[in-house]
Design a protein around this motif. Structure first.
Motif, short mmCIF file in Angstrom:
data_model
loop_
_atom_site.label_atom_id
_atom_site.label_comp_id
_atom_site.label_asym_id
_atom_site.label_seq_id
_atom_site.Cartn_x
_atom_site.Cartn_y
_atom_site.Cartn_z
N TYR A 228 0.84 -1.20 0.00
CA TYR A 228 0.00 0.00 0.00
C TYR A 228 0.87 1.25 0.00
CZ TYR A 228 -3.15 -3.62 1.74
OH TYR A 228 -3.86 -4.77 1.91
N PRO B 55 3.38 1.36 -4.08
CA PRO B 55 2.56 0.76 -5.13
C PRO B 55 3.39 0.31 -6.34
CG PRO B 55 1.78 2.96 -4.54
CD PRO B 55 3.09 2.77 -3.86
N TRP B 56 4.48 1.00 -6.60
CA TRP B 56 5.28 0.67 -7.78
C TRP B 56 6.59 0.04 -7.36
CZ3 TRP B 56 4.51 6.07 -10.51
CH2 TRP B 56 3.20 6.14 -10.99
N LEU C 93 0.46 -4.14 -14.34
CA LEU C 93 -0.92 -3.68 -14.17
C LEU C 93 -1.74 -4.75 -13.47
CD1 LEU C 93 -1.81 -1.96 -17.56
CD2 LEU C 93 -1.42 -0.87 -15.35
N GLY C 94 -2.63 -4.30 -12.58
CA GLY C 94 -3.49 -5.26 -11.91
C GLY C 94 -4.39 -5.97 -12.90
N ARG D 89 -7.39 -4.51 -19.32
CA ARG D 89 -8.10 -3.24 -19.43
C ARG D 89 -7.19 -2.12 -19.91
NH1 ARG D 89 -11.57 -3.06 -13.76
NH2 ARG D 89 -13.07 -4.70 -14.27
N LYS E 106 6.60 12.46 -0.90
CA LYS E 106 7.09 11.08 -0.92
C LYS E 106 8.46 10.97 -1.57
CE LYS E 106 2.42 9.22 -0.91
NZ LYS E 106 1.43 8.38 -1.60
N CYS F 225 -6.02 9.86 -11.85
CA CYS F 225 -6.57 8.63 -12.44
C CYS F 225 -6.82 8.79 -13.93
CB CYS F 225 -7.89 8.26 -11.76
SG CYS F 225 -8.58 6.73 -12.41
N VAL G 49 -7.85 0.00 -14.00
CA VAL G 49 -6.88 -0.78 -14.76
C VAL G 49 -5.82 -1.38 -13.82
CG1 VAL G 49 -5.20 -0.68 -16.66
CG2 VAL G 49 -7.27 0.67 -16.77
N GLY G 50 -5.68 -0.78 -12.65
CA GLY G 50 -4.70 -1.29 -11.69
C GLY G 50 -3.33 -0.69 -11.84
N CYS G 51 -3.26 0.58 -12.27
CA CYS G 51 -1.94 1.21 -12.41
C CYS G 51 -1.41 1.69 -11.07
CB CYS G 51 -2.01 2.39 -13.38
SG CYS G 51 -2.94 3.79 -12.74
N ARG G 52 -2.31 1.94 -10.12
CA ARG G 52 -1.95 2.31 -8.74
C ARG G 52 -1.31 3.69 -8.65
NH1 ARG G 52 -0.15 -2.55 -9.83
NH2 ARG G 52 2.00 -2.42 -9.14
N ASN G 53 -1.57 4.53 -9.67
CA ASN G 53 -1.08 5.91 -9.63
C ASN G 53 -1.74 6.68 -8.49
OD1 ASN G 53 -0.32 8.17 -12.40
ND2 ASN G 53 0.17 8.32 -10.25
N MET H 169 -2.47 5.63 -5.61
CA MET H 169 -1.80 5.32 -4.35
C MET H 169 -0.52 6.13 -4.23
SD MET H 169 -2.35 1.22 -4.64
CE MET H 169 -1.73 0.76 -3.05
N VAL H 170 0.16 6.31 -5.39
CA VAL H 170 1.36 7.15 -5.39
C VAL H 170 0.98 8.59 -5.08
CG1 VAL H 170 3.12 8.13 -6.92
CG2 VAL H 170 2.67 5.68 -6.95
N TYR I 92 -4.89 -1.73 -2.07
CA TYR I 92 -5.09 -2.46 -3.32
C TYR I 92 -5.14 -3.94 -3.01
CZ TYR I 92 -4.60 -3.42 -8.30
OH TYR I 92 -4.81 -3.82 -9.60
#
Lengths: 441, 294
Positions: A78, A81-82, A141-142, A146, A228, B110, B131-135, B137-138, B147
């Motif tokens: 969490y 994320p990257w 990508l999750g 998509r 961050k 997003c 899409v799950g890019c998780r931007n 969260m950043v 997530y």
């Protein structure tokens, strides 16, 4: 291939055989060798074994990731994320692939045709770098299925990532078109090549626009995370310019690096023109990279001054920043200055590898190492590293597969180079496939 | 014709929807009963927790070498943490959840527009397009979105949605506020809550530090906090900027249409200048060889 060359066997580099017949597709894929010769030279090459071993270990990990989810192979969390897939795969591969638009601009826009022998290598480097950045993205990508949503289904046009998505997709198409001229020569479809050549200027200018924006946009993505990313790697007004400017030496040095590897390991595939010009071109590329690097150094210092962050330089993070800047920017600059002045191609090549390391370190620092500097450090999961290496191995394998075949390092000929047979070929038949060539007409 | 305008366009600042709702959290009143965590779990249909909600040993938990306390996860949209402070002889409890920013960084980052800031103040999320890019969260300055990494088929962002669908949309307070036994959480219009917060501070200045966390942080949030001890001692990031996060990105976004508009002419112009009188461009080696042949 070296062994075959000793026996006088030359790799396929023309549309027709010595007897005037055209090579068929299978023969082209096997480089004009017999199946037996081809297989034995593949097996003889130790590097193929290394690649094979990496793929054998790594591909099960990739399959595992898609069955059990991202959580099973990464330390993505969490707070982080990257991980490596984006930190290395996207943020490092894209700047190192700026070569395509740099050399495209040099040759097609500025009319520097002396760079032509290396232009196609730079274009291919760009295409493959982007393609594999997208592969890394798909793994990360999750819900990769998509991926096209921001293009066709659900739009967030005010987001920086929206711009990155659109531009990378568009630029990939532009690069496919640019590299397709080599493919059309190889496959023997001159009309296709002629069509693309007509749009060269348009494609190249589109490449410059898209590259300016998405190289910058990758930097702007981190502007969303002011608290961050460590302040020394963060600059709200200049981050996009930092990323864009550093991609210029990154891309140019990647061409030097790849051409170095190519000339050392597969010189059989390079024609005389490429070999003769490479030393000179390396120095010229290094000149361009030097200008990029000095600009980058200045704007990085301006950013530190703009936000008055000098005090951070006295901390551990500041030392790390200085290591990145001195090792990846200042040292290559000194090496380039000396190497170019004294025409030392080998030294310049070392500088190029250092520049690449500097760009990679900068992106890893921004995306991973200094990210969450106020929280805690995260180390990538071992499977994350294995998958990243595996995808990189597939990238190298694809790169070699194409370099071995398409006329990237050599110029495509209508007939084989050996003169004696040439006379027997009817002139008209030879000309037919080359209508598009202006100088020949 | 050029008479004074009856209605001029306002400057481009968004201070949130005028009638947006919010919650005021008064840390001096929170007793750390965790009933808000339990209510959230029930209301949102979340999986059963690893430890029951009446187990107070969770306050002892720490992560990543003792640097981190509990945080919202895919299975818990809100958590309460306990802090010790020299300024207070009792432990202080702090509830964490999505703060529902006036101009949310997650929403602006997003690329499929999955997030919505509703007029009621909630920041909601459409997982059907994620899409799950998780931007996001950043981008989130509060580290809120979680997530579902463990789900291979349908991993999505999970976070507090202010009980929007089931409660706030209908004017009811969210589940956590409703259950709070000590009135540490009160639900109301954000404007009213700010007034209440100021009244409390004026009435008893010794009890509170002189700051309403969330009034101005990253452009203001729907959830507001009052504290009796300095905010940084109870896990708040007090170094956040006052402008919304998107302000940082506007410089770049503004250059995009300029590059799109200016570059074509600029570089075609360079091309014309650079190749003037040089004839047309050559081809990849072939052309020259052809020239030699003929």
């Amino acid at each position: 291939m070296k062994k075959l060359a000793e026996h006088g066997i030359r790799p396929l580099d023309s549309a027709e055989k010595k007897n005037g017949k055209k090579w068929n597709l299978m023969e082209k894929l096997f480089l004009g060798l017999s199946l037996e010769q081809y297989v034995s030279q593949v097996i003889r090459n130790k590097f193929n074994w290394v690649l094979g071993a990496i793929l054998a270990i790594g591909i099960p990990f990739i399959i595992y990731r898609f069955i059990f989810g991202l959580g099973s192979v990464t330390h993505s969390s969490y707070d982080y994320p990257w991980g490596l897939f984006l930190g290395f795969g996207l943020f490092c591969m894209v700047p190192l692939s700026a070569s395509g638009f740099m050399l495209g601009t040099t040759v097609e826009i500025f009319g520097r045709h002396d760079f032509e022998p290396i232009e196609r290598l730079a274009l291919l480097n760009g295409l493959l770098g982007y393609l594999f950045a997208v592969v890394y993205l798909l793994v990360d990508l999750g819900q990769p299925w998509r991926l096209a949503y921001p293009m066709v289904y659900s739009f967030g046009p005010a987001a920086v990532l929206f711009l990155v998505g659109w531009h990378v997709a568009t630029y990939l198409s532009v690069q496919v078109a640019e590299v397709s001229t080599a493919f059309f020569e190889w496959i023997g479809w001159p009309a296709g090549k002629a069509f693309i050549r007509k749009g060269t200027i348009g494609l190249t200018v589109a490449g410059i626009i898209l590259s300016t924006l998405h190289q910058g946009a990758l930097g702007a993505l981190f502007v969303y995370a002011p608290g961050k990313v460590h302040p020394l790697w963060y600059s709200a007004p200049f981050q996009w310019i930092h990323f864009f400017v550093s991609s210029i030496p990154g891309g140019l040095c990647m061409v030097i690096a790849v051409s170095t590897i190519v000339i050392k390991t597969m010189s059989w595939r390079c024609d005389e023109r490429f070999k003769e010009n490479l030393g000179d071109l390396t120095l010229k590329l290094a000149k361009g990279a030097s200008m990029g690097l000095i600009t980058y150094l200045v704007i990085k210092l301006i950013a530190v001054a703009h936000d008055n962050e000098w005090v951070y330089l006295a901390s551990g993070w500041g030392l790390w920043w200085l290591i990145e800047m001195i090792g990846g920017v200042v040292a290559p600059l000194v090496i380039f200055a000396y190497g170019i002045r004294h025409k030392l191609v080998g030294l310049v090549r070392i500088g190029a590898f250092m520049t690449i390391a500097g760009v990679v370190l900068n992106r890893l620092n921004t995306a991973l190492i200094t990210f969450n500097w106020k929280l805690y450090q995260e180390i990538p999961h071992i499977s994350e590293i294995i998958i990243s290496i595996t995808i990189f191995a597939i990238y190298i394998a694809t790169y070699r597969f194409i370099l071995n075949r398409l006329p990237i390092l050599y110029a495509w000929k209508a007939q084989p180079a050996e003169a004696p047979v040439k006379a027997e070929v009817p002139v008209a038949a030879g000309r037919e496939s080359e209508q598009e060539m202006p100088a020949g007409a | 014709m050029l008479s004074p305008a009856k209605k001029a366009l306002a400057a481009g600042n968004l201070a949130g929807f005028p009638d947006g709702m919010g919650v005021l959290v008064d840390l001096t009143r929170c007793v750390g009963c965790r009933s808000c965590e339990a209510a959230c779990n029930r209301e949102q249909g979340l999986p059963a927790p690893d430890q029951p909600f009446d187990d107070y040993s969770v306050f002892e938990q720490s992560f990543h070498g003792g640097t981190q306390k509990r945080r919202p996860t895919e299975k818990a949209y809100t958590v309460v943490n306990r802090y010790e402070s020299e300024a207070s002889d009792k432990p202080i409890y702090r509830k964490i959840q999505c703060n529902h920013c006036n101009e949310p960084a997650c929403l602006t980052s997003c690329f499929v527009g999955a997030y919505t800031k509703t007029p009621e103040g909630a920041v909601t999320y459409n997982s059907k397009v994620c899409v799950g890019c998780r931007n996001c969260m950043v981008a989130c300055p509060f580290h809120v979105p979680a997530y579902s990494y463990s789900d291979p088929i349908d991993p999505v962002i999970k976070k507090c949605i202010f009980c929007y669908d089931s409660r706030v949309k209908h004017g009811m307070p969210p589940a956590c506020v409703e259950i709070c036994p000590s009135q540490a959480l009160i639900f109301g219009k954000r404007d009213e809550l700010l007034k209440i917060a100021r009244q409390r501070m004026t009435k008893d200045p010794a009890k509170y530090v002189d700051h309403i966390y969330g009034e101005h942080e990253v452009g203001g949030t729907s959830w507001l906090y009052l504290s009796g001890v300095p905010f940084e001692e109870v896990g708040f990031d007090t170094s956040l900027q006052q402008e919304p996060i998107i302000s940082n990105v506007k410089d770049f976004l503004g250059t995009v249409p300029m590059v799109l508009a200016i570059w074509p002419a600029l570089f075609t112009g360079f091309h014309l200048l650079a190749t003037k009188g040089k004839g047309d461009h050559h081809d990849h080696g072939q052309a020259e060889e052809e020239g030699e042949d003929s």
